[in-house]
Scaffold this motif. Structure first.
Motif, PDB file in Angstrom:
ATOM      1  N   GLY A  22       9.327  10.122  -3.828  1.00  0.00           N
ATOM      2  CA  GLY A  22       8.441   9.505  -4.653  1.00  0.00           C
ATOM      3  C   GLY A  22       9.127   8.933  -5.726  1.00  0.00           C
ATOM      4  O   GLY A  22       9.348   7.495  -6.112  1.00  0.00           O
ATOM      5  N   THR A  31      11.061  15.505   1.551  1.00  0.00           N
ATOM      6  CA  THR A  31      10.091  15.242   2.290  1.00  0.00           C
ATOM      7  C   THR A  31       9.861  15.824   3.559  1.00  0.00           C
ATOM      8  O   THR A  31       8.671  15.835   3.941  1.00  0.00           O
ATOM      9  CB  THR A  31       9.910  13.511   2.394  1.00  0.00           C
ATOM     10  OG1 THR A  31      10.708  13.330   3.253  1.00  0.00           O
ATOM     11  CG2 THR A  31       9.350  12.412   1.293  1.00  0.00           C
ATOM     12  N   SER A  83       1.718  12.349 -10.623  1.00  0.00           N
ATOM     13  CA  SER A  83       0.663  12.772 -10.579  1.00  0.00           C
ATOM     14  C   SER A  83       0.963  14.437 -10.840  1.00  0.00           C
ATOM     15  O   SER A  83       0.570  14.709 -11.207  1.00  0.00           O
ATOM     16  CB  SER A  83       0.256  13.190  -8.383  1.00  0.00           C
ATOM     17  OG  SER A  83       1.045  13.437  -7.784  1.00  0.00           O
ATOM     18  N   VAL A 132       0.596  -0.762   0.266  1.00  0.00           N
ATOM     19  CA  VAL A 132       0.050   0.248   0.171  1.00  0.00           C
ATOM     20  C   VAL A 132       0.968   1.397   0.020  1.00  0.00           C
ATOM     21  O   VAL A 132       0.503   2.044  -0.367  1.00  0.00           O
ATOM     22  CB  VAL A 132      -1.036   0.012   1.151  1.00  0.00           C
ATOM     23  CG1 VAL A 132      -1.341   1.593   1.246  1.00  0.00           C
ATOM     24  CG2 VAL A 132      -1.813  -1.099   1.012  1.00  0.00           C
ATOM     25  N   PRO A 133       1.686   0.850   0.920  1.00  0.00           N
ATOM     26  CA  PRO A 133       3.527   2.631   1.057  1.00  0.00           C
ATOM     27  C   PRO A 133       3.191   2.839  -0.422  1.00  0.00           C
ATOM     28  O   PRO A 133       3.685   3.521  -0.582  1.00  0.00           O
ATOM     29  CB  PRO A 133       3.905   2.451   2.162  1.00  0.00           C
ATOM     30  CG  PRO A 133       2.968   1.725   2.993  1.00  0.00           C
ATOM     31  CD  PRO A 133       1.685   0.749   2.190  1.00  0.00           C
ATOM     32  N   ILE A 139       1.960   6.506  -7.169  1.00  0.00           N
ATOM     33  CA  ILE A 139       0.934   7.288  -7.567  1.00  0.00           C
ATOM     34  C   ILE A 139       1.147   8.770  -6.791  1.00  0.00           C
ATOM     35  O   ILE A 139       1.174   9.738  -8.008  1.00  0.00           O
ATOM     36  CB  ILE A 139      -0.811   7.190  -6.574  1.00  0.00           C
ATOM     37  CG1 ILE A 139      -1.145   5.672  -7.233  1.00  0.00           C
ATOM     38  CG2 ILE A 139      -1.806   8.637  -7.248  1.00  0.00           C
ATOM     39  CD1 ILE A 139      -1.779   5.001  -6.444  1.00  0.00           C
ATOM     40  N   ARG A 140       2.080   9.421  -6.335  1.00  0.00           N
ATOM     41  CA  ARG A 140       2.485  10.038  -5.582  1.00  0.00           C
ATOM     42  C   ARG A 140       3.045  11.005  -7.234  1.00  0.00           C
ATOM     43  O   ARG A 140       3.222  12.284  -7.219  1.00  0.00           O
ATOM     44  CB  ARG A 140       2.794  10.717  -4.712  1.00  0.00           C
ATOM     45  CG  ARG A 140       2.095  10.043  -3.133  1.00  0.00           C
ATOM     46  CD  ARG A 140       2.592  10.471  -2.001  1.00  0.00           C
ATOM     47  NE  ARG A 140       1.513  10.367  -1.096  1.00  0.00           N
ATOM     48  CZ  ARG A 140       1.087  11.848  -0.296  1.00  0.00           C
ATOM     49  NH1 ARG A 140       1.696  13.243  -0.897  1.00  0.00           N
ATOM     50  NH2 ARG A 140       0.170  11.554   0.328  1.00  0.00           N
ATOM     51  N   SER A 141       4.139   9.651  -7.367  1.00  0.00           N
ATOM     52  CA  SER A 141       5.114  10.276  -8.377  1.00  0.00           C
ATOM     53  C   SER A 141       4.505  10.632  -9.929  1.00  0.00           C
ATOM     54  O   SER A 141       5.889  11.424 -10.388  1.00  0.00           O
ATOM     55  CB  SER A 141       6.051   9.091  -8.140  1.00  0.00           C
ATOM     56  OG  SER A 141       5.544   7.679  -9.061  1.00  0.00           O
ATOM     57  N   ALA A 158       2.175   1.646  -2.958  1.00  0.00           N
ATOM     58  CA  ALA A 158       1.239   2.375  -4.580  1.00  0.00           C
ATOM     59  C   ALA A 158       1.183   3.672  -4.485  1.00  0.00           C
ATOM     60  O   ALA A 158       0.921   4.416  -5.100  1.00  0.00           O
ATOM     61  CB  ALA A 158       0.107   0.741  -4.303  1.00  0.00           C
ATOM     62  N   ASP A 159       0.733   4.074  -2.858  1.00  0.00           N
ATOM     63  CA  ASP A 159       0.872   5.662  -2.736  1.00  0.00           C
ATOM     64  C   ASP A 159       1.754   5.995  -3.504  1.00  0.00           C
ATOM     65  O   ASP A 159       1.898   7.710  -4.353  1.00  0.00           O
ATOM     66  CB  ASP A 159       0.673   5.159  -1.437  1.00  0.00           C
ATOM     67  CG  ASP A 159       0.046   7.433  -0.842  1.00  0.00           C
ATOM     68  OD1 ASP A 159      -0.799   7.432  -1.379  1.00  0.00           O
ATOM     69  OD2 ASP A 159       1.072   7.683  -0.069  1.00  0.00           O
ATOM     70  N   THR A 160       3.056   5.917  -3.136  1.00  0.00           N
ATOM     71  CA  THR A 160       4.935   6.780  -3.674  1.00  0.00           C
ATOM     72  C   THR A 160       4.645   6.591  -4.807  1.00  0.00           C
ATOM     73  O   THR A 160       4.812   7.733  -5.182  1.00  0.00           O
ATOM     74  CB  THR A 160       5.502   6.320  -2.841  1.00  0.00           C
ATOM     75  OG1 THR A 160       6.058   5.658  -1.460  1.00  0.00           O
ATOM     76  CG2 THR A 160       6.817   6.564  -4.017  1.00  0.00           C
TER      77      THR A 160
END
Length: 281
Positions: free
Chosen positions: A243, A233, A38, A27-28, A34-36, A30-32
């Motif tokens: 990310g 960060t 975005s 999960v982290p 997506i942020r990269s 995937a979130d990283t």
């Protein structure tokens, strides 16, 4: 039929581990990712940023230097562990494991005292006339401290592999006319390459993302990739760029692990390395 039922009934045992893995890793990640992606042009800016590429190159060089130093020190040490008596082997193993039993902060503060200006190392260099040597706050000092921290990750896989090599193969090579040096390089070394690859990949990949030692012993002017990630960060709040940088390091790590497995090395858990000491042959 009963065997298949037993196998299928065992799968639910994996659910807690898989849930934990997904919660703290997937999960982290995937979130990283997506942020990269975005922010448009994040990866392009990353690869064209001179500062980032300099830090990445410095990190790779430092990790490679630490890996080579750990291999040069760890291989003879692991070989010695396979040749001594069981009692001496236990003592050598305890010496290797001591860093695991010591706080990371305590080890790094000890290195600060050793490498600081006017410390024992600088005094030793000054005694031989090299008064301009400065290790604290430099990449050289970080490399020395990281080598000491990473050495167990090299010694333990090597010990496991070297201990499983049949010494009678060396005797057979000697009996066929090979010199000790030729017998080592043509017989012993090829059989030990699996452990070498495992140790090299473990040390190199861990060194790529090492943070505490470079942060305490290094300097902002010679920072490594972990320090750059922390800066982006916590100070700049640039999560997209951080990310992207993290994903690049992750891809490099996965490629190296895949290459190591292809070359015959296996990166496995080191906790079971010393479970069965080698038999004296």
């Amino acid at each position: 039929m009963s065997s298949n039922k037993i196998k299928w009934s065992s799968w639910p045992l994996l659910v807690p581990a898989l849930a934990l893995l997904a919660g703290i890793l997937l999960v982290p990640l995937a979130d990283t990712f997506i942020r990269s992606v975005s922010a448009p042009g994040t990866y392009t800016n990353l690869l064209t940023d001179g500062v980032t590429m300099t830090v990445l190159w410095r990190t790779v060089v430092t990790a490679a230097t630490v890996t080579v130093a750990a291999l040069l020190i760890g291989y003879p040490y692991a070989y010695l562990m396979t040749r001594v008596s069981p009692r001496a082997r236990g003592i050598l193993l305890v010496i290797v494991l001591i860093p695991f039993w010591t706080s990371v902060m305590a080890r790094n503060f000890a290195w600060i005292i050793i490498l600081q200006d006017g410390g024992p190392v600088q005094s030793l260099f000054a005694f031989f006339g090299a008064e301009d040597v400065v290790l604290y706050g430099s990449t050289a000092g970080v490399t020395i401290a990281m080598t000491q921290v990473m050495l167990p990750f090299m010694v333990l896989p090597l010990f496991s592999t070297l201990g499983g090599i049949d010494r009678r193969l060396l005797l057979a090579a000697r009996g066929l006319g090979s010199s000790p040096t030729a017998a080592f390089w043509k017989v012993f070394w090829p059989l030990s390459r699996g452990g070498v690859m495992a140790g090299v990949i473990l040390v190199f990949t861990l060194s790529l993302g090492f943070y505490v030692t470079p942060a305490l012993l290094g300097s902002p002017q010679e920072s490594l990739v972990a320090q750059l990630l922390a800066q982006r960060t916590t100070l700049l709040l640039d999560f997209a760029a951080a990310g992207a940088l993290g994903m690049v390091v992750l891809v490099v790590t996965l490629v190296l692990v895949a290459w190591a497995n292809r070359m015959g090395g296996t990166v496995s858990a080191i906790g079971v390395v010393a479970a069965s000491p080698p038999k004296d042959r």
